[in-house]
Design a protein around this motif. Structure first.
Motif, mmCIF file in Angstrom:
data_model
loop_
_atom_site.group_PDB
_atom_site.id
_atom_site.type_symbol
_atom_site.label_atom_id
_atom_site.label_comp_id
_atom_site.label_asym_id
_atom_site.label_seq_id
_atom_site.Cartn_x
_atom_site.Cartn_y
_atom_site.Cartn_z
ATOM 1 N N UNK B 636 1.248 -1.301 -0.182
ATOM 2 C CA UNK B 636 -0.302 -0.230 0.237
ATOM 3 C C UNK B 636 0.641 1.218 -0.417
ATOM 4 N N UNK B 637 0.487 2.450 -1.345
ATOM 5 C CA UNK B 637 1.002 3.578 -0.827
ATOM 6 C C UNK B 637 0.478 4.603 -0.376
ATOM 7 N N UNK B 676 -3.569 5.412 -1.478
ATOM 8 C CA UNK B 676 -3.905 6.075 -0.120
ATOM 9 C C UNK B 676 -2.924 8.106 -0.943
ATOM 10 N N UNK B 677 -3.404 8.606 -0.945
ATOM 11 C CA UNK B 677 -3.338 10.269 -0.905
ATOM 12 C C UNK B 677 -4.139 10.767 0.026
ATOM 13 N N UNK B 764 4.038 1.947 2.453
ATOM 14 C CA UNK B 764 4.952 2.652 2.495
ATOM 15 C C UNK B 764 4.215 4.532 2.246
ATOM 16 N N UNK B 765 4.822 5.246 3.198
ATOM 17 C CA UNK B 765 4.299 6.185 3.971
ATOM 18 C C UNK B 765 5.275 7.203 3.129
ATOM 19 N N UNK B 766 5.216 8.145 1.749
ATOM 20 C CA UNK B 766 5.674 9.349 1.511
ATOM 21 C C UNK B 766 5.156 10.387 2.452
ATOM 22 N N UNK B 767 5.833 11.642 3.457
ATOM 23 C CA UNK B 767 5.734 12.623 3.864
ATOM 24 C C UNK B 767 6.395 13.734 3.748
ATOM 25 N N UNK B 768 5.657 14.904 3.284
ATOM 26 C CA UNK B 768 7.325 16.016 2.963
ATOM 27 C C UNK B 768 6.918 16.952 3.621
ATOM 28 N N UNK B 769 6.121 16.797 5.190
ATOM 29 C CA UNK B 769 6.298 18.214 6.158
ATOM 30 C C UNK B 769 5.923 17.707 7.076
ATOM 31 N N UNK B 770 5.483 18.365 8.050
ATOM 32 C CA UNK B 770 4.876 18.116 9.589
ATOM 33 C C UNK B 770 3.718 17.704 9.492
ATOM 34 N N UNK B 818 6.753 1.617 6.119
ATOM 35 C CA UNK B 818 7.514 2.362 5.426
ATOM 36 C C UNK B 818 8.034 3.931 5.480
ATOM 37 N N UNK B 819 9.158 4.850 5.841
ATOM 38 C CA UNK B 819 8.399 6.245 5.820
ATOM 39 C C UNK B 819 9.742 6.365 4.672
#
Lengths: 166, 1223
Positions: B636-637, B676-677, B764-770, B818-819
């Motif tokens: 899952x992304x 998911x977004x 798999x989590x893609x994060x770009x900010x707080x 996974x971050x």
């Protein structure tokens, strides 16, 4: 309760001062009786604590489950202890209070330094299996059990003494 | 069922005697004599008796029976015939596939060798090698089917497919091996048994064996020949005893088979007999496997039809597979790492054996899984030597005679006695081959006897060897005066010290790449350890990509009955029937199945089996090791699409990588994927097959997240591939005009958890900010003014336990998170990292990521993603670490959840994950001279097989402090210390951790000075083994994680700490202490050859500016980054030849690639860099740094021996340490 006569003879120099000449049911005696009952409860808490950590050590339980059962009991234990400390304070039982102060201070320190967690309690399932923490908690359990047992008899003695001497 | 059938048959009478025999002498089964009269009958009886004698055996068998439904049907002999037909047809079809694969296999180098050998035997025996091959293959498949072992059969099938598709490299090698093995066996004995083994273990063996293959095949032949010979010859009596043992284990089968044997005795109906045996086997679950094999063999001889016999043998082999695996393993040491890695294969799930009584308990489960240790070197050498001796004797006899087919049948029967279930099959197949063997029989028997005890001998000798070896003062104890030794760093890379064991054990020991201990000589007592002031612990890289890995398919995974340790090379065999656990010292029985060695096709040599010849093995686990059916691969992304994310532009890179690697995602046909977004709302994507385009579903209620549809959010990758591709193509542009700046990461994770909890898998989590909305929102805690503070560094721990709780929930549902953090400002990695730390995920951090402004980060993301998406993965894993009684686990380091004192719960395991374990000595080890550590990683492969990877490490125990110091592994020690320091920083404070690091040096050196060294104390003396200790500690103190006084962003610091915790030793060491090489004068002196390329080996330079000259060019290998520093006055020839620019001035500021120039120096430089890159999973980014460019600070901060404004130089540090010691 069955109160043998022994205590007074055995401990002639009781720390408590007599408040009234006739045997009477004073507030102090009430405090001791209450403390006696509550200490009995605390002893069970301590035994539960020891068993729980022993189970952890021997792999019988999942640390998450174990923490979920242990954490809700931490604050009640501390509050019960704090409660009769306050009672003794009100009853001006200074010696008894003094004996309990170290544990009270320890409880406060322990709770202040707990790991970051949103719910009540002390134990973090991710660190509890660390051998140091596990050993510490087990030791803590035994020490508390010993303390509560001694305290139990002390309160028993204190109660009788108060009852008899007042 | 079978048992009754057997009674009805004439054989029943025989059974009774056997039983009596059992009662009389449970173990002996020596009854062997029986066999002489009627070989088949005799054996069968014997088998029966044995089982009865061994109470546990029957139990085991029973369990298996349950598994095999087919058995009952087969019971009746008549039915058997019909079944045979069925089997054959089935087998044949399968075989055809197998054959094809084999041929392909042969093409491979290893396989080729095997093949070549095979032919000769074939010619002798059968005439046509190919036929035998086919037969073998088919037989194997048949056996599988008959045995009802889905795994083996599956494996074969898969392998063949794998062969076809290059992707399944792992599968290939193993398969190849199997095939090769089978071919060999065929040649020699037409024994299919190998093939069956191949299904599981064989593969691994084959691979490894390529180099040694020639030798082994020979051995195999010889063995087979021997076996056959034994069976054939009248000498039968001696062998029988051994055979009997086997039979005993099989006993259940035997009894059943008995009836069949009777049939077999009549040569007319070999096939029928086989079927009968199979049937019986089916009846007796456990036994069936073994029985079936023997039966098959018997049948074959009579028929004299190669195919049939082969089939039978194949069946046998499958059952035998564990044994067969061994041979293959040793041989295969070699070269196809990727293939091994991929093992993936094939197994379906059936379980087998009786071995593990407690399927549901976690313990049992854990036992199963082990990481990929097989690294290579250590294990492989050992096996080779052992096998050789055996083979040599065997071969000679084998070739000689080729008995008539009928004879073989008779022979086979006796053989059956000897090796009731398993071997018989082989022998039958072999009979023709055997003719030559007969002479051997006597020799063989003798050989077997020897074989039985070798294990013990080895151990005892090793014990003796220990003391002898340690007597002379080792090089590692040579005192080194640190303050006067100017070049402390050796010119060549530092290798792990070799434990002071005798040669045999050393060869068997686990590779240091997978398993290292900080002290290669374990102190006897905790007091001694305390005196040494050194950390004791293990560094693990359990799931490492391995080039060779013996894979074992066996009905019974042999484990200690009390501590559940897997049998390993360091156990001792008390006699042929019992082994003593090396961890708890319990004496266990050797299961009958284990007595047969499929590799050598010999019986009664449990110490020769692959499990006992390799310290890193992988078992195909049975259903006993499952709490639920193996899960499919589920990915899952979860993608941040807020303004910040769109601005950074990572979506383009991610979607591109995913599109490229969609077909390479590990998994089988059940693989599922979802997307998911989120920004301030959460978007789901319905990718249900049949839709014309992806459907976006928006959930704006982030306080109470729910799933908009129950299914179709996670869809089958193959069924919905078109939709997925559409989505990936559309995603980068979908949010391009977004104005939403908020990020509701917490709610998105909760939704992901809900989505994943039914199956488990990888998020798999893609994060770009707080995260700024909903649960888990975080505030900025970093004070930029404190970045270079030398005082208190705060906020190294999490701000909330939301992510930790979520991780624990995920871990409970076998989901790893996974971050990927790609942010330009502070994002509180300390809090966010918890989601991966406790769910066994991994963390990637790309500071100031921007797809155009920061191309090197973009390239790094691209490369990381490629590796991340395609690397091997294990699901629903647990890892248990066991150690010899007296030692105990103290603390674990890494990404996982500690489930109990020695069990780690790993929702996912990946090949790049490393672990560290602190140990303590609870009881004195005075009564033992060796201690062993075993890690078992039980996991579900991406193909849905349950596998157990086992690594075993053996170390000597010493009683003197000098020996402890002599055995220090300084790299392992420094990595363990780094892990401990991270813990200390978080729980206490950074300065505490730094002090602890310095104290570690001070304490250990002063302890050494005051106890071991007799020299004057005026100098700072360290043993040679510890001479790099102060240097490494200084490097640690200057590492991003622990440095103070230098401006370090909090997230950078926390990320460095996360890496320290989760990286395996090899990578961590590069991170702590980079390697510096001078590359402008590369020569071929001392160069090594890799794949036809010459790789120069420049000497290591110490990390100091004094080594840099303006005339030179230097390469610094920091693990994940390469820097090439070009001196100002660097030779223009070099710049032109290697960099492709005319002079220093024209080199651009940002250069990340070396051009492919056709010059010698360019070729050398590139081959060196490529060689360095190939040695690690993540392809590092190359930065060319010009002297005087602003980027040079990046480079210079790694020169840890130099003084910086805030930290000591190396020499100052030594003086500081000396000062502390003198205090």
């Amino acid at each position: 309760m069955v109160l043998p006569r022994g205590p007074r003879a055995a401990f002639p120099r009781c720390p408590r001062r007599c408040s009234s000449p006739a045997m009477a049911f004073t507030f102090a005696a009430f405090c001791y009786m209450l403390a006696l009952l509550l200490t009995a409860a605390l002893i069970f808490f301590a035994i539960w604590h020891i068993i729980a950590f022993d189970e952890l050590k021997t792999d019988y339980k999942n640390p998450i489950d174990q923490c979920n059962t242990l954490n809700p009991l931490v604050l009640p234990e501390y509050l019960i202890h704090a409660f009769f400390c306050v009672m003794f304070l009100c009853a001006a039982e200074w010696l008894t209070l003094g004996l309990n102060m170290p544990l009270l201070a320890y409880h406060i320190w322990r709770y202040m330094s707990r790991p970051v967690m949103s719910g009540p309690g002390l134990y973090d399932p991710t660190t509890i299996m660390n051998a140091d923490i596990l050993a510490y908690c087990q030791k803590e359990g035994w020490c508390k059990l010993a303390f509560y047992l001694l305290a139990f008899f002390y309160y028993l003695y204190g109660m009788i003494y108060v009852l008899v001497s007042s | 069922m079978s048992a009754p059938a057997g009674s009805s048959h004439p054989g029943a009478g025989r059974i009774l005697p056997k039983l009596g025999g059992v009662a009389a002498a449970g173990v002996a089964a020596p009854a062997g004599p029986g066999p002489a009269t009627y070989q088949q009958n005799g054996p069968a009886q014997n088998q029966m008796q044995v089982p009865s004698g061994y109470g546990f055996h029957p139990q085991n068998y029973i369990a298996p029976s349950g598994h095999y439904p087919k058995g009952p049907g087969k019971m009746t002999s008549l039915s058997l015939d019909s079944q045979h037909d069925d089997y054959y047809s089935g087998l044949y079809t399968v075989p055809t596939q197998n054959v094809v694969t084999t041929s392909t296999v042969n093409q491979q180098p290893g396989a080729q060798q095997m093949y070549g050998r095979v032919p000769p035997p074939a010619s002798h025996n059968m005439g046509s090698a190919p036929e035998s091959f086919q037969g073998a293959a088919s037989s194997a498949s048949h056996l599988h089917t008959s045995a009802s072992q889905p795994y083996s059969s599956f494996v074969n099938h898969y392998n063949s497919p794998a062969m076809y598709s290059s992707v399944a490299s792992q599968g290939f090698p193993s398969t190849c091996a199997h095939y090769a093995m089978s071919t060999i066996s065929n040649a020699a004995q037409a024994s299919v048994s190998y093939p069956s083994l191949p299904a599981g273990d064989p593969y691994g063996q084959m691979f490894t064996s390529q180099n040694a293959s020639t030798v082994r095949p020979i051995k195999d032949h010889s063995f087979s020949g021997q076996n056959t010979a034994i069976s054939h010859p009248s000498p039968l009596p001696p062998p029988p005893s051994q055979h009997h043992h086997q039979q005993q284990s099989l006993s259940g089968y035997n009894t059943l088979s008995w009836s069949a044997p009777g049939l077999l005795s009549t040569q007319d109906n070999p096939v029928q007999n086989h079927t009968g045996s199979l049937v019986t086997a089916s009846n007796n679950p456990t036994n069936t496997e073994s029985l079936a094999c023997p039966v098959m063999q018997n049948v074959q001889p009579p028929n004299s039809s190669p195919v049939v016999s082969t089939v039978l043998s194949g069946a046998v082999s499958t059952r035998m597979s564990p044994a067969t695996h061994h041979p293959a393993e040793p041989v295969a040491s070699v070269k196809q790492p990727s293939e091994l890695m991929q093992h993936k294969g094939v197994d379906s799930s059936s379980t087998t054996s009786s071995a593990s009584p407690m399927p549901n308990s976690y313990d049992a489960l854990e036992g199963g899984s082990y990481p990929d240790m097989l690294s290579s070197s250590a294990s492989s050498p050992a096996p080779d030597p052992v096998p050789e001796p055996d083979p040599a004797p065997a071969p000679a006899p084998a070739p000689a005679p080729v008995p008539a087919a009928p004879q073989p049948a008779k022979v086979a029967k006796p053989f059956g006695y000897g090796y009731p279930a398993l071997q018989p099959g082989y022998q039958n197949a072999t009979p023709p081959l055997n003719s030559g063997v007969q002479p051997h029989n006597p020799a063989y028997s003798g050989f077997q006897q020897y074989a039985q005890y070798p294990g013990m001998n080895q151990l005892s000798s090793s014990l003796g060897g220990l003391s002898l070896q340690s007597s002379p003062q080792p090089e590692s104890l040579r005192p080194v005066n640190l303050t006067q030794e100017r070049n402390i760093l050796p010119m060549t890379p530092v290798w792990a010290p070799v434990p002071n064991l005798n040669l045999d054990l050393r060869k068997l020991n686990c590779s240091p790449d997978s398993f290292r201990c900080t002290l290669t000589s374990i102190p006897q007592t905790q007091a001694l350890l305390n005196k040494a002031k050194l950390p004791l612990g293990l560094l693990l890289h359990p799931f490492r990509d391995l080039t060779q890995l013996p894979v074992i398919t066996s009905n019974t995974i042999v484990r200690c009955r009390s501590c559940r340790t897997y049998i390993n090379p360091f156990v001792s065999f008390i006699d042929q029937r019992r082994w003593k656990c090396n961890l708890c010292y319990r004496v266990n029985d050797v299961p009958e199945e284990f007595m047969y060695n499929p590799l050598t096709r010999s019986y009664g040599e449990p110490h020769k089996r692959p499990e006992v010849q390799n310290s890193t093995v992988e078992f195909i686990a049975s259903s006993d090791y499952m709490l639920r059916p193996p899960q499919p691969a589920v990915y899952l992304f979860v993608l941040d699409v807020s303004y910040n994310a769109v601005e950074a532009g990572y979506l383009t890179i991610l979607c591109q990588s995913l599109l490229e690697n969609l077909d390479k995602l590990p998994g089988d046909s059940r693989t599922r994927i979802g997307f998911m977004t989120f920004d301030s709302t959460i978007h789901f994507y319905n990718l249900q097959e049949g839709l014309s385009q992806p459907q976006m579903l928006i959930v704006s209620d982030i306080d109470e997240v729910f799933l908009p549809t129950p299914d179709s959010l996670l869809v089958n990758l193959y069924e919905s591939k078109e939709l997925i591709k559409d989505l990936l193509n559309a995603l980068p542009n979908m949010f391009i005009h977004t104005r939403e700046t908020h990020s509701a990461l917490g709610p998105a994770l909760q939704a992901a958890f809900k989505l994943m909890s039914p199956t488990g898998g990888r998020v798999s989590v893609f994060q770009t900010q707080l995260p700024s909305l909903g649960a888990g929102l975080l505030q900025s805690r970093e004070d930029p003014n404190q970045r270079s503070s030398t005082k208190v560094i705060q906020h190294l721990g999490p701000a909330t336990d939301f992510y930790k709780k979520l991780a624990l929930d995920c871990s409970g549902q076998q989901t790893a998170v996974d971050l990927f953090l790609l942010s330009s400002q502070y994002s509180d990695l300390a809090s966010l990292a918890c989601m991966s730390k406790y769910s066994a995920g991994c963390i990637y951090y790309y500071p100031s990521f921007h797809y155009t402004h920061n191309p090197s980060q973009a390239e790094k993301l691209q490369k990381d993603l490629k590796r991340y998406l395609t690397r091997k993965i294990g699901f629903e894993a647990v890892m248990r670490i066991r150690c010899t009684k007296g030692l105990s686990m103290h603390t674990f380091h890494g990404n996982f959840f500690v489930r109990s004192t020695d069990l780690l719960s790993l929702a996912n395991i990946n090949p790049d994950a490393g672990f560290a374990v602190q140990l303590s000595i609870e009881e004195s080890l005075t009564d033992t001279s060796l201690v062993c550590f075993q890690t078992a990683l039980l996991y579900t492969s991406s193909k849905g097989e349950r596998r157990i990877r086992v690594h075993t490490l053996c170390l000597p125990v010493v009683s003197s402090l000098a020996d402890v110091y002599a055995g220090v592994d300084v790299q392992a020690a420094i990595c363990l210390l780094a892990n401990m320091a991270v813990d200390r920083s978080v729980s206490s404070s950074l300065s505490d951790a730094r002090d602890a690091l310095v104290n570690a040096v001070v304490d250990s050196l002063s302890a050494y000075g005051s106890t071991v060294s007799n020299l004057q104390h005026s100098a700072l003396i360290a043993p040679n083994s510890l001479k790099l200790f102060p240097l490494y500690v200084l490097a640690l103190l200057k590492q991003k994680a622990f440095r103070t006084g230098t401006s370090t962003r909090l997230d950078d610091r926390v990320y460095a700490m996360c890496q320290i915790k989760s990286q395996p030793l090899v990578h961590l060491m590069k991170m702590i202490h980079p390697n510096l090489y001078r590359i402008d004068r590369l020569t071929d002196e001392g160069a090594i050859h890799v794949n036809d390329r010459v790789v120069p080996q420049p000497p290591l330079q110490k990390l100091s500016a004094e080594k840099l000259t303006r005339e030179g060019a230097f390469l610094m290998d920091c693990g994940s980054v390469f820097y090439i520093w070009i001196g100002k006055c660097c030779d223009n020839n070099f710049i032109e030849d290697v960099l492709g620019y005319p002079n220093f001035v024209s080199i651009p500021q940002k250069m990340t690639h070396l051009p492919e120039l056709d010059t010698l120096s360019s070729e050398r430089a590139r081959s060196f860099i490529t060689w360095l890159r190939d040695s690690r999973p993540l392809s590092p980014i190359l930065h060319v740094v010009k002297d005087e460019s602003p980027a040079k600070t990046e480079f210079f901060q790694h020169l840890i021996e130099d003084r910086t404004e805030a930290a000591f130089s190396y020499y100052e540090f030594l003086l500081h340490v000396q000062q502390q010691i003198c205090k």
